[in-house]
Design an enzyme around this catalytic site. Sequence first.
Site, PDB file in Angstrom:
ATOM      1  N   ASP A 266      26.026 -18.987  -7.614  1.00  0.00           N
ATOM      2  CA  ASP A 266      25.776 -19.615  -6.339  1.00  0.00           C
ATOM      3  C   ASP A 266      26.461 -18.738  -5.289  1.00  0.00           C
ATOM      4  O   ASP A 266      27.317 -17.910  -5.622  1.00  0.00           O
ATOM      5  CB  ASP A 266      26.330 -21.053  -6.329  1.00  0.00           C
ATOM      6  CG  ASP A 266      25.642 -21.884  -5.261  1.00  0.00           C
ATOM      7  OD1 ASP A 266      25.604 -23.114  -5.395  1.00  0.00           O
ATOM      8  OD2 ASP A 266      25.120 -21.298  -4.292  1.00  0.00           O
TER       9      ASP A 266
HETATM   10  C1  GLC Z   1      23.972 -22.720  -1.398  1.00  0.00           C
HETATM   11  C2  GLC Z   1      23.491 -23.632  -2.496  1.00  0.00           C
HETATM   12  C3  GLC Z   1      22.415 -23.024  -3.355  1.00  0.00           C
HETATM   13  C4  GLC Z   1      21.628 -22.034  -2.525  1.00  0.00           C
HETATM   14  C5  GLC Z   1      22.560 -20.885  -2.195  1.00  0.00           C
HETATM   15  C6  GLC Z   1      21.893 -19.849  -1.273  1.00  0.00           C
HETATM   16  O1  GLC Z   1      25.274 -22.961  -1.049  1.00  0.00           O
HETATM   17  O2  GLC Z   1      24.459 -24.253  -3.331  1.00  0.00           O
HETATM   18  O3  GLC Z   1      21.610 -24.083  -3.855  1.00  0.00           O
HETATM   19  O4  GLC Z   1      20.503 -21.553  -3.250  1.00  0.00           O
HETATM   20  O5  GLC Z   1      23.775 -21.323  -1.597  1.00  0.00           O
HETATM   21  O6  GLC Z   1      21.671 -20.400  -0.016  1.00  0.00           O
END
Ligand code: GLC
Length: 743
Positions: A266
């Site tokens: 993430d």
């Molecule tokens: C965010 C989310 C994830 C997302 C990523 C990119 O914080 O937790 O679901 O795809 O970062 O934006």
Amino acid sequence: MKNTMFRGVVALVAMVVVGTTLVGCNSAEHKKAIENRKIEKLLSQMTLEEKIGMLHANRMFSSGGVARLGIPDVWFSDGPHGVRYESVDNGWASLNWDNDACTNMPALSALAATWNKELALQCGEVIGAESKARGKHVQLAPGVNITRSVLNGRTWEYFSEDPYITAELAVPYIKGVQSQGVAACVKHLALNSQALSQYWISSQTDRRTLREIYLPAFEAAVKRGGVMALMPAYNKVDGLWCSENKYLIDTLLRNEWGFDGLVVSDWNGVHNTVSTATTGIDVEMGTAIKEKGLYAFDKYYFANPLLEEVKAGNVDEEVINRKVRNILRTLLRLDAIGKRPYDTTGMGAILANPEHVAVARKIAEESVVLLKNDNKVLPLNPGQYKKVAVIGVNANTKFSLGGGSPKVKAKYEVTILEGLHNRLGEDVEILYAPGYKLLHRQFVAAQHRFTDEFDRDFPELAAEAVEVAKEAELVIFVGGLSHEHGLDCEGYDRPNMKLPYRQDELIAAVQKANPNTVVVLMTGSPVEMGEWYHSADAVMQCSYLGTEGGNALARVLYGDVTPSGKLTNTWAVRLEDMPDIKLGEYPGNNKEVCFNEGLLVGYRYFDTCNVAPMFEFGYGLSYTTFEYSDLEIAPVWNDSQEEFEVAFTITNTGDREGSETAQIYLHQNQSSVMRPAKELKGFEKVSLAAGESKRVTTTLNRRALQWWNEAEQCWTDEAGVFSLMVGASSRDVRLRGEFELVK
Ligand code: GLC
């Protein structure tokens, strides 16, 4: 002569079958061998620095490639509801292109409420096609986290409290995305059920609950969906961040489930080099390591620090090779190697084209849940009222760009007010009053604990709304939540289940001014009903409906479409009745949160512990009525791989067409372990003309009977009698039967 001929034909057919099968087996193995040869050839030409460059971000939404070998940078994009706008290389800000607007599909909570597997496939196809057109390799979706706490600000972007429907809709969605040449990325593994403290808190549950509630959708995504990418969650499990959790990523995902795709962190979900690098994660994204305010990609844990650890002999180069292989394998399966990177030719003809927005509208229409319709107030007759008041700021709000990472720059978004204008035309005068405001205040993600920030009203706007209500023949009140921080928004948990800005009082005042009031709640998560509910004849719920939302809702309100949505989360009467609060821990002690309620999540709790909800899981009314009859259960248990059929008849006993989702729940009457009062193990949605009957047949597999035996490390079933319930909802059981598993 004939016999000889016959034998000859049989032999020939047998040879073809055997040959085909061998070729079939060979072709799979053959394909794998070719794929591996290509991977090893590329790997052998790469320097260590080039390999390391593939393991971390080189922009906010891309990781490094090796141009000289035709290996493109890998481009990622959010999210579950459409393709995010193009952002700057070093940050989240939009590039403000004039050609990257897309279809904003309805939220996954809306898709879930359709209980329609075909629409889940089509939703994935639309998002995959637009992601491909925008030059992406990996679409960061779907999120399949289970609704444990209804206060979780991401409830709106997930499917359900139930693992079965989550898996049944995530699998076609994934297949849809990947059918377009883009990798889907199932997320967030695992136990990410709240925003509060999510970046450092450890979610704790027993292994049986993990397997039976929180993992099935991920397992189905890998084993049945063939998902090509996966994202670990922000939180810890058993004290280890998910991005470094060997049990989740190596033992389970890679080894037990055989996942050979790409694991991407993430954004800012990696917290160290060696511990994470020696786990099966491949790419580090979004780490907030900055220099002079800019993301310092070369200082990421998997960048220079990892290079140094390999050179120092603390991390074996084979660890790096394994990660690069996973990335190359994914790119080969996308046929992306040797292709012009970021090929967006023809993008304009694909983004938000008529076919795509038609799918968005269909999902939106089928997602609307009719909660109450006393005196058949609905559907409305367009010619009946010439002056209609639309009250509630949600009716005049565009939601696409809100809610956190699922945000989408929509080509267009039809608000509910616009949808009503479109539906009613010039003959009907539509008055509008916001009634309250959305304040859009900003708070620190995962830290701010909301209390009474939404406990305020706007007296002048409320007074204006009451006056407008008095003038009209009909009032359509559009309330609910919004994508403000602290409501349906990533990074924040709601303070409670109440409608914000004292809408309960506002609705009551509007009802008093004009009893002919229809209430529409736009919510991505359950809310408490105020006193006004008892005075309302008609109440509808919808989540965020995307690009065609206003048109869809207007068509349902005015009967062009018969509502068929059903709730996929339990709506408790009050927050205190929720199992995570009653039995579990929420939000934990800032270090860990224990899911002590175990299996008793959602309806599993309410039905096992006999707590009456406001609206049960699977609940939703129609403009017509349905009868169920002639249940037949035909279990055949000679082989654990066999499935057994369940058949029943559904009849549309009303005067208009409609669709009905029949749900199949199982319960083992006597068992050596605790088993919830019922568990969803099948559902079928059928469309029926007025008076029409259909024989519905569905199949349940052996897993439907089983529970996870941690001691034996396997799915287990035990002989005994099972109750099978066919319901219009989890509590409106229309047919019951029993069958015995004999071992
Ligand atoms: C965010 C989310 C994830 C997302 C990523 C990119 O914080 O937790 O679901 O795809 O970062 O934006």
